[in-house]
Design an enzyme around this catalytic site. Structure first.
Site, PDB file in Angstrom:
ATOM      1  N   GLU A  74      13.626  -2.453  -0.637  1.00 18.82           N
ATOM      2  CA  GLU A  74      14.343  -2.155  -1.882  1.00 18.82           C
ATOM      3  C   GLU A  74      13.501  -1.336  -2.843  1.00 18.82           C
ATOM      4  O   GLU A  74      13.986  -0.398  -3.488  1.00 18.82           O
ATOM      5  CB  GLU A  74      14.762  -3.474  -2.548  1.00 18.82           C
ATOM      6  CG  GLU A  74      15.556  -3.305  -3.827  1.00 18.82           C
ATOM      7  CD  GLU A  74      16.917  -2.672  -3.600  1.00 18.82           C
ATOM      8  OE1 GLU A  74      17.060  -1.472  -3.919  1.00 18.82           O
ATOM      9  OE2 GLU A  74      17.813  -3.362  -3.091  1.00 18.82           O
TER      10      GLU A  74
ATOM     11  N   LEU B 212      14.957  -2.338  -9.218  1.00 14.55           N
ATOM     12  CA  LEU B 212      16.407  -2.186  -9.332  1.00 14.55           C
ATOM     13  C   LEU B 212      17.078  -2.420  -7.976  1.00 14.55           C
ATOM     14  O   LEU B 212      16.591  -1.941  -6.946  1.00 14.55           O
ATOM     15  CB  LEU B 212      16.748  -0.778  -9.827  1.00 14.55           C
ATOM     16  CG  LEU B 212      16.306  -0.421 -11.242  1.00 14.55           C
ATOM     17  CD1 LEU B 212      16.673   1.033 -11.549  1.00 14.55           C
ATOM     18  CD2 LEU B 212      16.958  -1.351 -12.262  1.00 14.55           C
TER      19      LEU B 212
ATOM     20  N   THR C 168       0.838  -1.198   0.000  1.00 14.37           N
ATOM     21  CA  THR C 168       0.000   0.000   0.000  1.00 14.37           C
ATOM     22  C   THR C 168       0.878   1.254   0.000  1.00 14.37           C
ATOM     23  O   THR C 168       2.098   1.187   0.059  1.00 14.37           O
ATOM     24  CB  THR C 168      -0.901   0.037   1.243  1.00 14.37           C
ATOM     25  OG1 THR C 168      -0.115   0.387   2.405  1.00 14.37           O
ATOM     26  CG2 THR C 168      -1.567  -1.308   1.482  1.00 14.37           C
TER      27      THR C 168
ATOM     28  N   LYS D 188      12.834   9.352  -1.721  1.00 14.26           N
ATOM     29  CA  LYS D 188      13.817   8.381  -2.227  1.00 14.26           C
ATOM     30  C   LYS D 188      15.249   8.821  -1.934  1.00 14.26           C
ATOM     31  O   LYS D 188      16.074   8.011  -1.481  1.00 14.26           O
ATOM     32  CB  LYS D 188      13.612   8.168  -3.728  1.00 14.26           C
ATOM     33  CG  LYS D 188      12.325   7.443  -4.069  1.00 14.26           C
ATOM     34  CD  LYS D 188      12.137   7.290  -5.580  1.00 14.26           C
ATOM     35  CE  LYS D 188      10.868   6.503  -5.899  1.00 14.26           C
ATOM     36  NZ  LYS D 188      10.665   6.309  -7.345  1.00 14.26           N
TER      37      LYS D 188
ATOM     38  N   LYS E 131       6.910   3.960   1.016  1.00 16.88           N
ATOM     39  CA  LYS E 131       8.062   4.776   1.396  1.00 16.88           C
ATOM     40  C   LYS E 131       7.858   5.565   2.689  1.00 16.88           C
ATOM     41  O   LYS E 131       8.805   6.154   3.221  1.00 16.88           O
ATOM     42  CB  LYS E 131       8.374   5.782   0.280  1.00 16.88           C
ATOM     43  CG  LYS E 131       8.557   5.175  -1.089  1.00 16.88           C
ATOM     44  CD  LYS E 131       8.725   6.248  -2.139  1.00 16.88           C
ATOM     45  CE  LYS E 131       8.647   5.682  -3.546  1.00 16.88           C
ATOM     46  NZ  LYS E 131       7.307   5.166  -3.891  1.00 16.88           N
TER      47      LYS E 131
ATOM     48  N   ASP F 243       7.818  12.496  -3.800  1.00 17.40           N
ATOM     49  CA  ASP F 243       8.209  11.088  -3.953  1.00 17.40           C
ATOM     50  C   ASP F 243       9.719  10.965  -4.137  1.00 17.40           C
ATOM     51  O   ASP F 243      10.362  10.099  -3.538  1.00 17.40           O
ATOM     52  CB  ASP F 243       7.467  10.483  -5.141  1.00 17.40           C
ATOM     53  CG  ASP F 243       7.689   8.985  -5.250  1.00 17.40           C
ATOM     54  OD1 ASP F 243       7.327   8.256  -4.310  1.00 17.40           O
ATOM     55  OD2 ASP F 243       8.230   8.536  -6.288  1.00 17.40           O
TER      56      ASP F 243
ATOM     57  N   ALA G 249      12.062   0.654  -7.545  1.00 17.02           N
ATOM     58  CA  ALA G 249      11.165  -0.441  -7.939  1.00 17.02           C
ATOM     59  C   ALA G 249      11.938  -1.759  -7.881  1.00 17.02           C
ATOM     60  O   ALA G 249      12.332  -2.199  -6.796  1.00 17.02           O
ATOM     61  CB  ALA G 249      10.561  -0.185  -9.307  1.00 17.02           C
TER      62      ALA G 249
END
Length: 814
Positions: free
Chosen positions: A605, A612, A554, A681, A578, A677, A610
């Site tokens: 990960e 990678l 989710t 990251k 995240k 987003d 995604a």
């Protein structure tokens, strides 16, 4: 001669007794002793009737009626109508005597051990009489003998001690003289030299059969039950458990002592000295090989022969400085327990003599504490010894095997396996023979411990992973499909058995402790119970499976807030969400600390690239001693898709809408386009590099108009994109004029991070980044000039699902 014993389930009803008759009829032997238990469940009914009567409850009468009905119905189903009269008369007469005895208990309001033995003996008396008559009717050369005439004991009721001198003589004399091929007798019951009824303890029918076998030097003792032998573990708790073809007397004694209910522990003693083999077989599948128990021999194969446990256990501890160097403390401790009939099943003592710890039945713990405190009253008052300490809700789990002493590291392997599954060990014991390694654990952990140990020692290193999946939308559905497709491959090639035990969406949730059928999960989930995050967690706790993994597909903050609860209960967490890892640093660090403390991997990960392996690569760099100097990255597959497809022939609105429809953006595309987003990251990468950073420390150079950022829903957001189309076209034209491309870039260097739209010139590593691909450049002490580059698809349900799947496989390989 052979001795065959049939337990309560084997003679529970007429149908089963017919199976017993077939087994006996097909047994090849000059003479056969058939020892039978009471009809299944009757012994418990007799004890219940006696108890109710002693409490002066009229309820005993209905229990007696149940007992009467069971036996009369069995007679009517087994015995021909022409022969029923004699058998029914005998059975009713015995039932009348039973009623008189139970009424006596009712009248005096108590039940003595002597009276209890008389009452409970009727189970075997009635079953053996009925079965012997049935055998004779079916043409077998069978006779009935009352076991009380053969098995003689002392006057100690409820678990009498056998007088083997008289008993052996009686048994040998009977079978030497009888002309009948088959003798049917009741197990469990005996009589004292004075003629009073006694019993040999629960499970005593096995013991009766062993006594007879030893007395007559039988060829073999066959014990028929409802399972095909002794198993590597309790098959009711461990579905992968297998029957053990051949074990030694000593191994069988250890297994039976530690909870293998298929064999009553004292059974082996009478036949051991005679070298008579015991064959445990299944009444309902007599063709199965079962388990053969013989003398020890050099057996090839596994060092651990079985895993078993004793439940309802308590620990009783005595400790204090006054115990050190004082002779007789242990003697007094064990003597007082023995005098009060409390059996010790587990012993451990510190080498300093500072403490003694024993395992006993939880039923005896209150009494044990009381009598030990009384026995050491003086020492306790003087402060030399502490009051006895009791711990309950425990169980003993044990590894058993004759050859264990010849192999190093078994104890370490056992305790490591338990530790990995957060099974707390309260005490440990291992004899010098090393035939048994025992540990005391919480009773609630027994099933998990048995399965984890069985997997480690018996299942060819196939590791079972139990998944609990939250979120089955785009990513979740793709993930479940990948699991379905790859299950066989993973089991065969990687020795991983992956099961989805529970799943939930925002509306409903389902659980299946045998594993959800992934061909039909949509239909089952649609009719599941109402979704409840708290109940979802509680159910996982209650199931208490080994190698449990919570999978969060989710983007929910509420779901992310539950990770600490999972990790704190040794449940691993795999997530593409995240929010947790980009929340306050203290929360991020707390989750990492919990993962280490409770040996529960926390993998995310997919938070950055995604599918990678960006975070995994970064972890390896840091672990190997490298240091990150700078990170430059295009980390948004959705933004890269948008700016790779946006030009003067399209509209920004249409490209973003298309990206949303393709699943490249979050459900709310503003999360991607606002830069939040990407901020999350780069924050996660900075933290994984060993830096303390908060989301507010990151500079966000947004390209979106303020009005777009302030919209409250998708409809208003897309409308704002139409309104500001000219400004988006202006950005594109400005970059195109310089022969550059627009890329949304994240950067971290010297403790500072930023995100924003940049004009990337030809020749730059980012210039030719196509589609929705991501790229990360790691500049480190080992890669200062030419960075380590990770590049590939960075968005989409398929690749995100594969990243989640990869994290789960990593856990399986830990």
């Amino acid at each position: 001669m052979k001795v065959l014993k049939f337990g309560g389930t084997s003679v529970a009803n007429a149908k089963n007794i017919n199976l017993v008759k077939n087994i006996v009829a097909n047994t090849e032997a000059e003479k056969i002793a058939v020892v039978v238990s009471a009809l299944g469940g009757v012994t418990d009914l007799l004890l219940n009737a006696a108890y109710l009567a002693s409490q002066q409850s009229e309820g005993y009468r209905s229990v007696l009626l149940d007992i009467e009905e069971r036996h009369l119905n069995t007679v009517k189903e087994l015995i021909n109508i022409n022969s029923q009269s004699k058998v029914l008369s005998k059975v009713k007469s015995e039932l009348n005597t039973l009623e008189t005895l139970v009424e006596g208990a009712y009248l005096i309001g108590e039940i003595t051990p002597k009276l209890s033995d008389k009452i409970v003996s009727f189970g075997e008396l009635l079953s053996s009489y009925i079965i012997s008559d049935f055998f004779a009717q079916e043409g077998l050369d069978a006779q009935y003998v009352d076991s009380r005439k053969l098995i003689i004991t002392d006057e100690h009721n409820e678990k009498a001690t056998v007088n083997f001198t008289i008993t052996n003589s009686n048994c040998k004399g009977h079978f030497d003289k009888t002309d009948a091929k088959i003798t049917v007798m009741g197990g469990f019951i005996a009589s004292s030299e004075k003629g009073n009824s006694t019993t040999l303890g629960r499970g005593g029918s096995d013991y009766t059969a062993a006594i007879v076998a030893a007395a007559v030097d039988a060829e073999v003792l066959e014990i028929y039950t409802d399972v095909s032998g002794m198993y590597t573990a309790n098959p009711k708790l461990v579905k992968q458990a297998k029957a053990i073809p051949h074990i030694s007397y000593e191994e069988a004694m250890e297994l039976s002592h530690f909870g293998a209910k298929v064999l009553y522990p004292p059974t082996i003693q009478p036949v051991l000295s005679k070298g008579i083999s015991i064959h445990i077989k299944n009444t309902f599948e007599p063709e199965n090989a079962g388990t053969l128990i013989t003398k020890s021999k050099n057996q090839k194969g596994r060092t651990v022969r079985g895993i078993t446990h004793v439940g309802n256990t308590a620990l009783l501890s005595l400790e204090g400085p006054g115990m050190v160097g004082i002779p007789g403390i242990s003697k007094r401790f064990f003597e007082i327990l023995s005098q009060h009939g409390i059996s010790v099943v587990f012993i451990t003592q510190a080498s300093s003599e500072h403490s003694i710890c024993v395992g006993i039945s939880a039923n005896d713990i209150e009494k044990a504490v009381e009598i030990v405190n009384e026995a050491f009253e003086v020492e306790i008052e003087r402060g030399k010894i502490k009051p006895a300490l009791a711990e309950t809700d425990l169980a003993i789990i044990a590894l058993v095997g004759d050859n264990m002493k010849k192999h190093q590291g078994l104890s370490g392997k056992m305790f490591s396996t338990l530790g990995k599954n957060n099974v707390n060990i309260r005490a440990i014991a291992q004899g010098a023979s090393e035939r048994n390694i025992s540990a005391v654990i919480n009773e609630s952990d027994v099933k998990k411990a048995l399965n984890a140990l069985h997997e480690e020692f018996f299942e060819e290193n196939v590791k079972q992973l139990n998944l609990f999946v939250m979120g089955v939308g785009n990513v979740g559905a793709k993930f479940l499909e990948q699991v379905r497709q790859q299950r066989s491959y993973l089991k065969e090639k990687l020795k991983l058995n992956i099961r989805v035990i529970g799943m939930s969406n925002s509306r409903t949730m389902i659980f299946d402790d045998g594993g959800i059928n992934l061909d039909q999960w949509n239909e089952k989930l649609a009719s599941g119970e109402k979704a409840d995050k708290a109940k979802f967690f509680e159910t996982i706790q209650k199931l208490n499976y080994r190698n449990s993994i919570f999978v969060d597909n989710t983007a929910s903050g509420d779901v992310a807030s539950t990770y600490a609860s999972y990790l704190g209960n040794s449940i691993s967490v795999v997530t593409c969400n995240k929010i947790a890892c980009s929340s306050e640093f203290e929360n991020y660090q707390h989750l990492k600390d919990l993962a280490r403390a409770y040996n529960a991997p926390f993998l995310f990960e997919t938070n950055v690239g995604a599918g990678l392996p960006i975070i995994d690569t970064l972890k390896h760099l840091i672990a190997s001693g490298d240091k990150v100097l700078k990170i430059q990255a295009v980390l948004s597959g959705s933004l890269n898709f948008v700016f790779n497809n946006f030009n003067d022939q399209t509209t920004f609105h249409d490209i973003v809408k298309h990206a949303q429809e393709e699943g490249y953006t979050e459900p709310d595309p503003k999360i991607d386009l606002s830069g939040i987003d990407v901020m999350r990251k780069i924050l996660i990468l900075a933290r994984e590099s060993g830096n303390r950073l908060e989301i507010d420390d990151i500079a966000n150079n947004s390209f979106l108009p303020e009005e777009s950022l302030k919209t409250a829903n998708n409809e208003d957001f897309f409308a704002s994109l139409v309104k500001y189309e000219d400004s988006f076209q202006e950005m594109y034209a400005k970059a195109a004029a310089k022969d550059s491309k627009l890329k949304y870039v994240a950067q971290y260097e010297d403790g500072k991070a930023s995100v924003g739209l940049q004009e990337i010139p030809k020749g730059h590593d980012f210039y030719n980044l196509e589609g929705s691909d991501n790229i990360v450049l790691f500049y480190t002490e080992r890669y200062p000039n030419q960075p380590m580059i990770i590049k590939g698809a960075g968005a989409g349900a398929d690749v995100t699902a594969s990243g989640i799947f990869a994290d789960i496989i990593r856990i399986g390989n830990f």
